[in-house]
Design a protein around this motif. Structure first.
Motif, PDB file in Angstrom:
ATOM      1  N   VAL A 235       0.861  -1.185   0.000  1.00 26.48           N
ATOM      2  CA  VAL A 235       0.000   0.000   0.000  1.00 26.48           C
ATOM      3  C   VAL A 235       0.893   1.229   0.000  1.00 26.48           C
ATOM      4  CG1 VAL A 235      -1.794   1.289   1.210  1.00 26.48           C
ATOM      5  CG2 VAL A 235      -1.808  -1.220   1.274  1.00 26.48           C
ATOM      6  N   GLY A 236       0.973   1.943  -1.123  1.00 27.35           N
ATOM      7  CA  GLY A 236       1.762   3.165  -1.194  1.00 27.35           C
ATOM      8  C   GLY A 236       3.232   2.920  -1.495  1.00 27.35           C
ATOM      9  N   SER A 237       4.010   3.981  -1.385  1.00 25.11           N
ATOM     10  CA  SER A 237       5.447   3.909  -1.646  1.00 25.11           C
ATOM     11  C   SER A 237       6.201   4.613  -0.526  1.00 25.11           C
ATOM     12  CB  SER A 237       5.788   4.568  -2.989  1.00 25.11           C
ATOM     13  OG  SER A 237       5.420   5.939  -2.976  1.00 25.11           O
ATOM     14  N   LEU A 238       7.451   4.219  -0.360  1.00 30.19           N
ATOM     15  CA  LEU A 238       8.276   4.731   0.728  1.00 30.19           C
ATOM     16  C   LEU A 238       9.637   5.141   0.190  1.00 30.19           C
ATOM     17  CD1 LEU A 238       8.710   3.310   4.261  1.00 30.19           C
ATOM     18  CD2 LEU A 238      10.718   3.464   2.798  1.00 30.19           C
ATOM     19  N   LYS A 239      10.190   6.204   0.761  1.00 34.41           N
ATOM     20  CA  LYS A 239      11.534   6.651   0.405  1.00 34.41           C
ATOM     21  C   LYS A 239      12.272   7.056   1.668  1.00 34.41           C
ATOM     22  CE  LYS A 239      12.256  10.732  -1.471  1.00 34.41           C
ATOM     23  NZ  LYS A 239      12.316  11.848  -2.465  1.00 34.41           N
TER      24      LYS A 239
END
Length: 256
Positions: A235-239
Motif C-alpha cells: 500500500v503506497g510507496s516509501l523513500k
C-alpha cells in the motif's frame, strides 16, 4: 513507515567472513523517511565499540519513529540493538522492541554460531519463556547485515555481483538476494555522490508490491553508506534519504 527499518536492514548482508575495520567508534547516520508525499519520520543508526562476554564487539542501535502529522494518527517508536563480533562479523545478541500503533513486540535473540542454533525470548510476554531454534550458518540479524555489507571490498561489490543471505527477522529466517546492477551519480542534500545501485529480491505480498519492488543506493567508496532507498509497498510507496552523518571513517566525496 512502520516497516522502514525492516526494509533498510534486510537488504544489506552477504555470506563470507572478514573483519569489521571501516566503522568508526561513535559513527551516526540519520535518514529522513517519506511515505508518498508525506514527511513521515526519521531513522537513526549509531555504532560504538565495546566488549560482549569478553570479546570485542560492535554495538549498534537503530531507532525509527514517525513525526509531524503522520505521528498524530499513527505513532511508531521502533528500537533495535545488535552486538556484532568484530572478528567474525556475526551477531551475538539482537533486540527488536517495536511499538507501531496498537502493535507491540519485544523479542531478544542470542545466537550460537558454533552449533547453528539460537535462543529466542519473548520479553513482551514473559510467560512464553525462551525457546531454542535451529539456525543456519552465517545468519545475520536486521542490524548486523547492514554493517556486514559495509565491510565488503570494492571487488566484492562490483557491478554484476549477486549476493545471497539469510536474515533473522522477528521469529523467522528469510533468504534474500542482492544484485549490484550499476553505478549512478545521486543528488543528495549534501551534493552529488557516486553510488552503487542495488536491487534486492524480496518476497512479495506481505510488505512489498513486487518481488523486486525495492531499489537502494549506497556510496561507492569504503564507507558504503546508505544514501537512498525507494520501495513500492503493498500500500503506497516509501523513500528514505540520508539526512545527516557524523564520525564516518572515510571522507565522503560529494560534489556541489
Amino acid at each position: 513507515m512502520k516497516k522502514i527499518l525492516s526494509v533498510l536492514m534486510v537488504f544489506l548482508s552477504a555470506l563470507s567472513f572478514s573483519q569489521i575495520t571501516n566503522i568508526s567508534d561513535g559513527e551516526s547516520i540519520n535518514l529522513r523517511i517519506h511515505y508518498g508525499f508525506l514527511n513521515a519520520g526519521t531513522a537513526n543508526l549509531t555504532a560504538k565499540k565495546t566488549a560482549y562476554r569478553g570479546v570485542p564487539h560492535l554495538y549498534v542501535k537503530g531507532t525509527g519513529q514517525t513525526t509531524g502529522a503522520v505521528r498524530a494518527f499513527f505513532k511508531v517508536d521502533d528500537h533495535y540493538e545488535s552486538y556484532i563480533n568484530m572478528n567474525t562479523e556475526l551477531p551475538s545478541f539482537y533486540v527488536r522492541n517495536v511499538k507501531e500503533g496498537s502493535y507491540r513486540q519485544h523479542l531478544e535473540t542470542t545466537f550460537n554460531h558454533d552449533n547453528n542454533t539460537l535462543v529466542l525470548t519473548d520479553k513482551k510476554t514473559p510467560a512464553n519463556g525462551s525457546k531454542v531454534l535451529k539456525s543456519v550458518r552465517g545468519v545475520q540479524d536486521m542490524l548486523s547485515c547492514f554493517y556486514y555489507l559495509r565491510s565488503k571490498s570494492s571487488a566484492e561489490l562490483k557491478v554484476g555481483t549477486v549476493i545471497n543471505m539469510n536474515v533473522w527477522i522477528d521469529d523467522e529466517m528469510f533468504p534474500f538476494q542482492l544484485k549490484v546492477i550499476g553505478t549512478e551519480n545521486l543528488k543528495t542534500k549534501f551534493g552529488t555522490i557516486n553510488c552503487l545501485k542495488i536491487i534486492p529480491s524480496v518476497k512479495s505480498g506481505r510488505v512489498f508490491k513486487e518481488k523486486e519492488g525495492v531499489t537502494m543506493w549506497v556510496s561507492n567508496d569504503a564507507n558504503h553508506l546508505p544514501m537512498l532507498l525507494k520501495a513500492e509497498l503493498a500500500v503506497g510507496s516509501l523513500k528514505a534519504s540520508i539526512d545527516g552523518y557524523s564520525n564516518v571513517k572515510y571522507p565522503l566525496k560529494f560534489k556541489k
